[in-house]
Design a protein around this motif. Structure first.
Motif, PDB file in Angstrom:
ATOM      1  N   GLU A  67      -7.128  -4.795  -4.894  1.00  0.00           N
ATOM      2  CA  GLU A  67      -6.067  -4.434  -3.768  1.00  0.00           C
ATOM      3  C   GLU A  67      -6.401  -4.722  -2.494  1.00  0.00           C
ATOM      4  O   GLU A  67      -5.486  -5.056  -1.583  1.00  0.00           O
ATOM      5  N   TYR A  76      -3.949   0.871  -5.462  1.00  0.00           N
ATOM      6  CA  TYR A  76      -2.611   0.157  -5.347  1.00  0.00           C
ATOM      7  C   TYR A  76      -2.318  -0.085  -3.870  1.00  0.00           C
ATOM      8  O   TYR A  76      -2.823   0.574  -2.962  1.00  0.00           O
ATOM      9  N   GLU A 132       0.973  -1.397  -1.170  1.00  0.00           N
ATOM     10  CA  GLU A 132       2.533  -1.618  -1.096  1.00  0.00           C
ATOM     11  C   GLU A 132       2.927  -2.513   0.097  1.00  0.00           C
ATOM     12  O   GLU A 132       2.660  -2.160   1.304  1.00  0.00           O
ATOM     13  N   GLY A 180      -8.674   3.472 -10.077  1.00  0.00           N
ATOM     14  CA  GLY A 180      -7.729   2.601  -9.962  1.00  0.00           C
ATOM     15  C   GLY A 180      -7.325   2.511  -8.221  1.00  0.00           C
ATOM     16  O   GLY A 180      -7.779   3.479  -7.567  1.00  0.00           O
ATOM     17  N   PHE A 236      -4.394   7.851  -8.755  1.00  0.00           N
ATOM     18  CA  PHE A 236      -3.280   8.103  -8.803  1.00  0.00           C
ATOM     19  C   PHE A 236      -3.016   9.947  -8.899  1.00  0.00           C
ATOM     20  O   PHE A 236      -3.722  10.599  -8.769  1.00  0.00           O
TER      21      PHE A 236
END
Length: 336
Positions: free
Chosen positions: A21, A66, A68, A64, A42
């Motif tokens: 990411e 992420y 945006e 994990g 998360f």
């Protein structure tokens, strides 16, 4: 299996995802597109910090990551150029390949356990080798034949029977010695085998040699992953797939057995993550790359509703596959 090694495996997997990411993040920032969030883990956020336009988050489930980038989803005020979309999507897998290369480099410089040298790395207690050999002895000849690797030594010993003698010329402290060892049936750590009771030391590379070798190893990984993908598509019934649970369990067992083996596996999984994400399947980076290339060729954006629908279908299929494979992992771990 110790919980410590499971935790280590989970951390390693999370690091691979964070690097992936972060590749998207760096590319978006480099191309001057707003990144509204970068998250690790998360669930409910336990840490939030706004730095410039980006909110950095840490979730309660530390697994994990992420990022945006509104422009990638056709949101916000930015209209993204098709080739910029390709570059941002490509940066994640590229980061995984770079990480795999770096980890392999560290393994090769530290000592590659997958490539044992003709140097005695360990000796089984109460073996014939324990009577005459020492860790660090370099094996030059076996039964009068020169050898270049531990594989050469194993090949000769494998042709022997229990009770046969093996003549070794070794180098110790810059001196050459000739010693005799006997092939015996040995038991060590619950395993029984026939041999003389030694293993080779991991081969260490100089930093310069490790650079070229690391590229070769990475390329070999990519070729093997390609063969596996072709096999999955052409003969899926002949392939045993492994999900996140199985991968974590395997990594934990490797971590317990040997740190360098664990790191090599981490490198392979990083290359695997990069490779799989290049597959042009909806919800993967490969689909974004394909969409960007198509939009560049036709000189207009594809309908957002169509792209979103395809991605949702792809995401549901991926989640279903992950659940199915995870159930298989649980079955294997429980002996079903």
């Amino acid at each position: 299996m110790s919980a410590l090694y499971v935790v280590l495996a989970i951390i390693a997997l999370s690091v691979l995802m964070i690097f992936h990411e972060y590749g998207h993040y760096l590319a978006a920032k480099r191309l001057h597109y707003p990144v509204t969030a970068f998250g690790i883990g998360f669930g409910p956020n336990i840490i939030k910090k706004q730095i410039g336009e980006t909110e950095f988050r840490v979730g309660i489930l530390l697994f994990g990551a992420y990022v945006e980038v509104p422009a990638m989803d056709g949101e916000g005020n930015e209209t993204i150029k098709p080739l910029h979309k390709v570059a941002i999507a490509l940066a994640g897998p590229l980061m995984n390949f770079i990480l795999a290369f770096l980890v392999v480099f560290v393994v090769l410089v530290s000592g590659n356990p997958l490539e044992p040298s003709a140097v005695v790395g360990s000796i089984v207690p109460n073996s014939s080798a324990a009577e005459v050999l020492q860790v660090g002895d370099k094996i030059l000849q076996v039964d009068g034949k020169s050898i270049n690797s531990f594989e050469d030594f194993q090949r000769i010993v494998a042709s022997k029977k229990v009770g046969d003698g093996v003549s070794l010329v070794i180098e110790r402290d810059d001196n050459q010695l000739t010693v005799e060892v006997e092939v015996r049936e040995l038991s060590y750590e619950g395993e029984t085998f026939v041999g003389v009771g030694i293993s080779g030391a991991p081969t260490k590379y100089s930093p310069l040699a490790a650079l070229g070798k690391s590229f070769q190893e990475l390329w070999t990984m990519i070729k093997e992953l390609w063969k596996a993908l072709v096999l999955i598509i052409s003969r899926p019934k002949n392939v045993e797939v492994m999900g996140i649970i199985g991968i974590t369990a395997t990594m934990a067992s490797f971590a317990k057995a040997n740190l360098m083996l664990f790191l090599y596996l981490v490198a392979f999984i990083s290359a695997n993550l990069g490779f799989i994400n290049l597959v042009p399947f909806p919800a993967l980076d490969g689909s974004l790359i394909l969409v960007g290339l198509i939009e560049s060729a036709i000189r207009r954006p594809l309908p957002k509703s169509w792209v979103n629908t395809v991605n949702i279908i792809g995401f549901v299929c991926l989640m279903g596959l992950m659940i199915y494979v995870s159930l298989l992992d649980i079955g294997r771990l429980m002996g079903f």
